[in-house]
Write a protein that holds these residues in place. Sequence first.
Motif, PDB file in Angstrom:
ATOM      1  N   LYS A  90       0.932  -1.554   0.355  1.00 37.67           N
ATOM      2  CA  LYS A  90      -0.415   0.263  -0.209  1.00 37.67           C
ATOM      3  C   LYS A  90       0.894   1.554   0.152  1.00 37.67           C
ATOM      4  CE  LYS A  90      -3.930   2.338   1.866  1.00 37.67           C
ATOM      5  NZ  LYS A  90      -4.693   2.256   3.284  1.00 37.67           N
ATOM      6  N   GLU A  91       1.734   1.689   0.723  1.00 38.49           N
ATOM      7  CA  GLU A  91       2.743   2.400   1.340  1.00 38.49           C
ATOM      8  C   GLU A  91       3.340   2.680   0.191  1.00 38.49           C
ATOM      9  OE1 GLU A  91       4.987   1.614   4.118  1.00 38.49           O
ATOM     10  OE2 GLU A  91       3.408   2.300   5.628  1.00 38.49           O
ATOM     11  N   SER A  94       0.006   0.675  -4.168  1.00 43.06           N
ATOM     12  CA  SER A  94      -0.662  -0.595  -4.881  1.00 43.06           C
ATOM     13  C   SER A  94      -1.953  -0.223  -3.813  1.00 43.06           C
ATOM     14  CB  SER A  94      -0.284  -2.340  -4.621  1.00 43.06           C
ATOM     15  OG  SER A  94       0.779  -2.570  -5.052  1.00 43.06           O
ATOM     16  N   THR A  95      -3.180  -0.692  -4.473  1.00 46.34           N
ATOM     17  CA  THR A  95      -4.758  -0.581  -4.405  1.00 46.34           C
ATOM     18  C   THR A  95      -5.454  -2.065  -3.916  1.00 46.34           C
ATOM     19  OG1 THR A  95      -5.280   0.129  -6.553  1.00 46.34           O
ATOM     20  CG2 THR A  95      -5.214   1.831  -4.557  1.00 46.34           C
ATOM     21  N   ARG A  96      -5.445  -2.578  -5.281  1.00 45.28           N
ATOM     22  CA  ARG A  96      -4.906  -3.814  -4.582  1.00 45.28           C
ATOM     23  C   ARG A  96      -3.740  -5.382  -4.472  1.00 45.28           C
ATOM     24  NH1 ARG A  96      -8.896  -7.356  -9.637  1.00 45.28           N
ATOM     25  NH2 ARG A  96      -9.867  -5.273  -8.089  1.00 45.28           N
ATOM     26  N   PHE A  97      -4.272  -6.111  -3.695  1.00 44.11           N
ATOM     27  CA  PHE A  97      -3.242  -6.534  -2.826  1.00 44.11           C
ATOM     28  C   PHE A  97      -4.082  -8.185  -3.047  1.00 44.11           C
ATOM     29  CE2 PHE A  97      -1.379  -9.295   0.178  1.00 44.11           C
ATOM     30  CZ  PHE A  97      -0.137  -8.990   0.293  1.00 44.11           C
ATOM     31  N   LEU A 125      -7.247  -2.968   5.105  1.00 47.08           N
ATOM     32  CA  LEU A 125      -6.641  -1.482   5.404  1.00 47.08           C
ATOM     33  C   LEU A 125      -6.765  -0.267   4.432  1.00 47.08           C
ATOM     34  CD1 LEU A 125      -2.921  -3.898   4.727  1.00 47.08           C
ATOM     35  CD2 LEU A 125      -3.377  -2.298   6.660  1.00 47.08           C
ATOM     36  N   MET A 127      -7.915  -1.291   1.809  1.00 47.05           N
ATOM     37  CA  MET A 127      -7.028  -2.521   0.288  1.00 47.05           C
ATOM     38  C   MET A 127      -8.432  -3.334  -0.562  1.00 47.05           C
ATOM     39  SD  MET A 127      -3.208  -2.980   0.975  1.00 47.05           S
ATOM     40  CE  MET A 127      -1.900  -3.036  -1.287  1.00 47.05           C
ATOM     41  N   GLU A 316      -7.580   5.064  -7.657  1.00 48.21           N
ATOM     42  CA  GLU A 316      -7.719   4.618  -6.544  1.00 48.21           C
ATOM     43  C   GLU A 316      -8.379   3.026  -6.245  1.00 48.21           C
ATOM     44  OE1 GLU A 316     -11.649   7.527  -6.040  1.00 48.21           O
ATOM     45  OE2 GLU A 316     -10.213   8.563  -6.674  1.00 48.21           O
ATOM     46  N   ALA A 317      -8.322   2.411  -4.679  1.00 48.55           N
ATOM     47  CA  ALA A 317      -8.832   1.531  -4.707  1.00 48.55           C
ATOM     48  C   ALA A 317     -10.888   1.598  -4.640  1.00 48.55           C
ATOM     49  CB  ALA A 317      -8.727   0.846  -3.545  1.00 48.55           C
TER      50      ALA A 317
END
Length: 328
Positions: A90-91, A94-97, A125, A127, A316-317
């Motif tokens: 995320k840092e 990335s917006t999708r994990f 989080l 995400m 954005e997520a």
Amino acid sequence: MTQIRNNWTREEITAIFNKPVLELMYEAATVHREFHDPQEVQVCTLLSVKTGGCPEDCAYCPQAARYHTNVKVHKLLDVQEVIGKAVEAKESGSTRFCMGAAWREVRDNRDFDNVLEMVKGVSSLGMEVCCTLGMLTDEQARKLKDAGLYAYNHNLDTSEEFYGDIISTRTYDDRLETLESVRKAKISVCSGGIIGMGEKEDDRIGMLLTLSTLPEHPESVPVNALVPVEGTPLEEQPKVSVWEMVRMIATARIIMPKAMVRLSAGRVRMNLEEQALCFMAGANSIFAGDKLLTTPNPGYIKDQEMFQQLQLKPREAYKKEVSIHTIH
């Protein structure tokens, strides 16, 4: 106004796929602009939470237990470790994990309970959480949804006709049933395939036909170029050309306008210009991080440079899309 259609025919898709390539790219870029911001690319991170030792025989996969590759078998990672990796992703923007486990199917055991905890943790989080864990039942899909799962990846890999040449340990229908379970649980479907495995052009078109005539188009369609791995049956396959990737991406974009078309594996073997052609053709999602499960991927810094050079911005997520009338 482009209509969303689920009744494509093989002839129609073949005609699109075989257009002169610049004409095809122009058409795809036009459709892309109608449904998406062309400057925006979704950045996803893929982590292998359980590596290797898989009982399947997918010919492209270094994680199959029967092949002698350099992949070290690892049991399921600790929940906190995975959440820590998600924070790092995320840092990094990335917006999708996405969490991948080398399983044939999900079993109802402690490992699955731990995956549900990972999903809850990553979801908290902010995400979008995605998993790829093999085959699923309706009940398991519901549990994942309740834990906060946003998307589930289960690739068709190739056409139904060529599938048996690549995998013998499960059927094409098994794949489609898992996608059905995911859809029933109201989880976003991520499904695409791999080119460069020795399939014919007709097989690539066949896979796109199956995806575009599902009851609903997948929300995300990964297009992978085979990364041949030593020790697998496909280790000698030649590299896929960028124009083959462009044709797949552009055709997917035209026939599934709302989908995120993901430039996935094989990006590490592409230069900046080749990746730019794929974005021009309608790709609007990439996997970031220096590894895709077990195969190499461009590093974070390289991707940042690419985004600056091409003036792209990360999506954005949970971005809400405009709802568009569907015809069946």
